[in-house]
Design a protein around this motif. Structure first.
Motif, PDB file in Angstrom:
ATOM      1  N   ARG A 125       0.834  -1.210   0.000  1.00  0.00           N
ATOM      2  CA  ARG A 125       0.000   0.000   0.000  1.00  0.00           C
ATOM      3  C   ARG A 125       0.866   1.257   0.000  1.00  0.00           C
ATOM      4  O   ARG A 125       0.638   2.190  -0.779  1.00  0.00           O
ATOM      5  CB  ARG A 125      -0.898  -0.001   1.240  1.00  0.00           C
ATOM      6  CG  ARG A 125      -2.339  -0.226   0.982  1.00  0.00           C
ATOM      7  CD  ARG A 125      -3.243  -0.045   2.186  1.00  0.00           C
ATOM      8  NE  ARG A 125      -2.659  -0.204   3.507  1.00  0.00           N
ATOM      9  CZ  ARG A 125      -2.512  -1.369   4.152  1.00  0.00           C
ATOM     10  NH1 ARG A 125      -2.908  -2.481   3.588  1.00  0.00           N
ATOM     11  NH2 ARG A 125      -1.963  -1.398   5.345  1.00  0.00           N
ATOM     12  N   GLY A 128       2.557   1.799  -3.289  1.00  0.00           N
ATOM     13  CA  GLY A 128       1.607   2.387  -4.235  1.00  0.00           C
ATOM     14  C   GLY A 128       1.491   3.887  -4.048  1.00  0.00           C
ATOM     15  O   GLY A 128       1.420   4.648  -5.018  1.00  0.00           O
ATOM     16  N   THR A 129       1.511   4.324  -2.801  1.00  0.00           N
ATOM     17  CA  THR A 129       1.459   5.762  -2.508  1.00  0.00           C
ATOM     18  C   THR A 129       2.710   6.454  -3.039  1.00  0.00           C
ATOM     19  O   THR A 129       2.631   7.521  -3.639  1.00  0.00           O
ATOM     20  CB  THR A 129       1.327   5.986  -0.985  1.00  0.00           C
ATOM     21  OG1 THR A 129       0.136   5.341  -0.532  1.00  0.00           O
ATOM     22  CG2 THR A 129       1.278   7.453  -0.639  1.00  0.00           C
ATOM     23  N   ARG A 132       2.699   7.017  -6.734  1.00  0.00           N
ATOM     24  CA  ARG A 132       1.748   8.047  -7.160  1.00  0.00           C
ATOM     25  C   ARG A 132       2.129   9.436  -6.643  1.00  0.00           C
ATOM     26  O   ARG A 132       1.388  10.389  -6.831  1.00  0.00           O
ATOM     27  CB  ARG A 132       0.358   7.657  -6.672  1.00  0.00           C
ATOM     28  CG  ARG A 132      -0.201   6.468  -7.413  1.00  0.00           C
ATOM     29  CD  ARG A 132      -1.381   5.854  -6.666  1.00  0.00           C
ATOM     30  NE  ARG A 132      -2.002   4.768  -7.402  1.00  0.00           N
ATOM     31  CZ  ARG A 132      -1.573   3.506  -7.388  1.00  0.00           C
ATOM     32  NH1 ARG A 132      -0.501   3.177  -6.672  1.00  0.00           N
ATOM     33  NH2 ARG A 132      -2.184   2.575  -8.084  1.00  0.00           N
ATOM     34  N   ASP A 156      -1.785  -3.134  -8.889  1.00  0.00           N
ATOM     35  CA  ASP A 156      -0.768  -2.411  -9.665  1.00  0.00           C
ATOM     36  C   ASP A 156       0.036  -3.376 -10.540  1.00  0.00           C
ATOM     37  O   ASP A 156       0.328  -3.082 -11.703  1.00  0.00           O
ATOM     38  CB  ASP A 156       0.168  -1.627  -8.745  1.00  0.00           C
ATOM     39  CG  ASP A 156      -0.498  -0.402  -8.124  1.00  0.00           C
ATOM     40  OD1 ASP A 156      -1.611  -0.034  -8.559  1.00  0.00           O
ATOM     41  OD2 ASP A 156       0.103   0.173  -7.197  1.00  0.00           O
ATOM     42  N   GLU A 187       0.730   7.677 -11.840  1.00  0.00           N
ATOM     43  CA  GLU A 187      -0.607   7.807 -11.268  1.00  0.00           C
ATOM     44  C   GLU A 187      -1.703   7.785 -12.326  1.00  0.00           C
ATOM     45  O   GLU A 187      -2.827   7.343 -12.071  1.00  0.00           O
ATOM     46  CB  GLU A 187      -0.728   9.052 -10.374  1.00  0.00           C
ATOM     47  CG  GLU A 187      -0.471  10.371 -11.070  1.00  0.00           C
ATOM     48  CD  GLU A 187       0.989  10.789 -11.104  1.00  0.00           C
ATOM     49  OE1 GLU A 187       1.233  12.001 -11.232  1.00  0.00           O
ATOM     50  OE2 GLU A 187       1.879   9.929 -11.013  1.00  0.00           O
ATOM     51  N   PRO A 193      -4.988   4.688  -5.723  1.00  0.00           N
ATOM     52  CA  PRO A 193      -4.594   3.477  -4.982  1.00  0.00           C
ATOM     53  C   PRO A 193      -5.814   2.612  -4.672  1.00  0.00           C
ATOM     54  O   PRO A 193      -6.866   3.119  -4.308  1.00  0.00           O
ATOM     55  CB  PRO A 193      -3.964   4.001  -3.706  1.00  0.00           C
ATOM     56  CG  PRO A 193      -3.828   5.461  -3.852  1.00  0.00           C
ATOM     57  CD  PRO A 193      -4.672   5.893  -4.999  1.00  0.00           C
TER      58      PRO A 193
END
Length: 195
Positions: A125, A128-129, A132, A156, A187, A193
């Motif tokens: 997680r 993923g942040t 982006r 993803d 992104e 996300p």
């Protein structure tokens, strides 16, 4: 000779290599411990020294190295390496803090890789942040995704696999897909996300 090469006056990469050989050949962790604790040594070499000492049988040394993870003056990359010596809950707290406060994407990823062994969903997680985060140069984020695909979220990873295709079905098509992907912002390709 190896002791001299592992001393603080040596070139950092040579110092690390000599200290590693001393551990492997003589079983002596002293040079690696000195490197790990040397505040004047480069963070990357200090973190690597800690990584090599994580499984060493000297409990006092391991406890002292673990204390580096919770000391505020310790550089983030060194904290991330030392965090794995803490109990899982404390390690997770330290590693998540590094991924949210560090400005260096490489340090954030180093912490995420360590976090992945403790809490894989949380690491994915947070990765993923990071991917982006438009404050980080677009190509750098793609390179981080490519080099650390094991910590991508399932969504993803699926999106990237679908966009790239399989190189076995045509290398030229796959290369074209890589180039087309690289010019886009992560992104916009990955979307928001997914939880």
């Amino acid at each position: 000779m190896l002791d001299r090469l592992a001393a603080s006056g040596s070139r950092p990469s040579l110092r690390l290599r000599a200290a590693t050989v001393l551990l492997g050949v003589l079983g002596s962790a002293d040079a690696l411990a000195r490197l790990a604790l040397d505040e004047s040594a480069p963070e990357k070499q200090r973190a690597t020294a800690i990584d090599l000492l994580v499984h060493h049988d000297d409990e006092a040394l391991r406890t002292y190295l673990a204390s580096l993870a919770t000391t505020s003056i310790t550089p983030a990359r060194v904290q991330a390496a030392a965090a794995v010596l803490l109990p899982a809950v404390e390690a997770k707290t330290v590693l998540i803090a590094i991924t949210t406060r560090s400005t260096s994407p490489e340090v954030r990823v180093a912490a995420l890789v360590k976090l992945d062994s403790i809490d894989s969903p949380a690491a994915s997680r947070l990765f993923g942040t990071l991917l982006r985060d438009d404050r980080i140069w677009r190509l750098r984020r793609w390179l981080l995704a490519a080099g650390n695909s094991e910590i991508l979220t399932g969504a993803d990873a699926k999106t990237l696999a679908a966009r790239l295709g399989d190189p076995e079905y045509g290398i030229l098509r796959w290369v074209r897909n890589v180039v087309a992907l690289a010019i886009q912002r992560p992104e916009s390709v990955l979307g928001p996300p997914k939880v």
